[in-house]
Design an enzyme around this catalytic site. Sequence first.
Site, PDB file in Angstrom:
ATOM      1  N   LYS A   9       0.868  -1.194   0.000  1.00 34.26           N
ATOM      2  CA  LYS A   9       0.000   0.000   0.000  1.00 34.26           C
ATOM      3  C   LYS A   9       0.895   1.230   0.000  1.00 34.26           C
ATOM      4  O   LYS A   9       2.073   1.164   0.372  1.00 34.26           O
ATOM      5  CB  LYS A   9      -0.930   0.025   1.204  1.00 34.26           C
ATOM      6  CG  LYS A   9      -0.270  -0.045   2.603  1.00 34.26           C
ATOM      7  CD  LYS A   9       0.241   1.253   3.147  1.00 34.26           C
ATOM      8  CE  LYS A   9       0.833   1.088   4.557  1.00 34.26           C
ATOM      9  NZ  LYS A   9       1.643   2.245   5.001  1.00 34.26           N
ATOM     10  N   ASP A 134      -2.055  -1.636  10.286  1.00 37.27           N
ATOM     11  CA  ASP A 134      -2.306  -1.618   8.838  1.00 37.27           C
ATOM     12  C   ASP A 134      -2.964  -2.901   8.321  1.00 37.27           C
ATOM     13  O   ASP A 134      -3.319  -2.964   7.144  1.00 37.27           O
ATOM     14  CB  ASP A 134      -0.985  -1.445   8.070  1.00 37.27           C
ATOM     15  CG  ASP A 134      -0.451  -0.034   8.160  1.00 37.27           C
ATOM     16  OD1 ASP A 134      -1.217   0.871   8.521  1.00 37.27           O
ATOM     17  OD2 ASP A 134       0.743   0.155   7.858  1.00 37.27           O
TER      18      ASP A 134
END
Length: 311
Positions: A9, A134
């Site tokens: 990401k 995350d």
Amino acid sequence: MATYPAPAKINLFLHVTGRRDDGYHLLQTAFQFIDFEDSLEIDVTDVDEVLRLEGADYVDADEDLAVRAAWALKRLTGCRRGARIKVHKEIPAGAGLGGGSSDAATVLVALNELWDTGLDEHALAKLGLDQGADVPVFVHGFAAFAQGVGDELTPYTWPERHGLLVVSPVHVSTPRVFADAQLTRNTPAITIRDLEKASVGNDLQPVARRLFPTVGEALDILSGIEEFETPRMSGSGGGVFAFDTLRYDSGRLEHLARELDGRLNGNTVAKQQTRPRGSASADGCERWTVRPFKTLNRSTLHERVFGASIR
Ligand code: C5P
């Protein structure tokens, strides 16, 4: 063994808006996936154990988030089946790209199917949050505006952009960056409606830049490329990215990446290509990583393996 992707990401911006009593920081951030991924081979056994057959040699098997995620799922569900996991690392560690978190999420999503443990997406994301802030966004697999510690997610679609990613040969320590006395911790909160017009940045960037000078070097290198937007650090660093403002030209981006890779790594491209996957240099501590990338609003795990929904 079946193969599952674990994409990286980037954080399009990251604001620190406060701090909880337990020391964790309150954030506002935007997650998008990129076309850069680890891959995991996973199969199921009838023996009550989790084995990592391959993985990064800079992390012990017991400490590997992929293995810890599998044990966490076993503990929560009481599943007595086992798994054998090979983690092929491509995403550098300590780069703010979420590599370890993505590996953990892929294991949770894949083993929930393979072991038939029946957790829904929400329960898997909650379990993932124990492995790291995350992990939930990778479990859900959609680009998102995030608040809380990065776990309160609102799906959001940003334009899919192209650019260059540069990761310097340093492992940036997330706790060190967050603990720094000079970190700005009071950026005013914005609303999701402000997103398009708000002036945003990464509050962790000045700290990471001061503690890890090669992060600044990477930012300066990307700043110097014509037709690129202002570069920005992802997460707690040290990976930095810049979007190309030109209409997509894969040849131009690949040429730029090759040139920069040669300049930063001393033209050792051939060596890099023969490096065994998952070997020590994959932690980003020996070489610069330079690559063109594209952002994605859906995780490749969900797109390629599970279709539109994991449920
Ligand atoms: O969740 P993750 O493992 O990525 O966090 C690593 C460390 O970074 C935490 O132990 C904490 O010190 C810091 N951190 C924080 N606030 C966050 C995320 C991480 O202070 N929202």
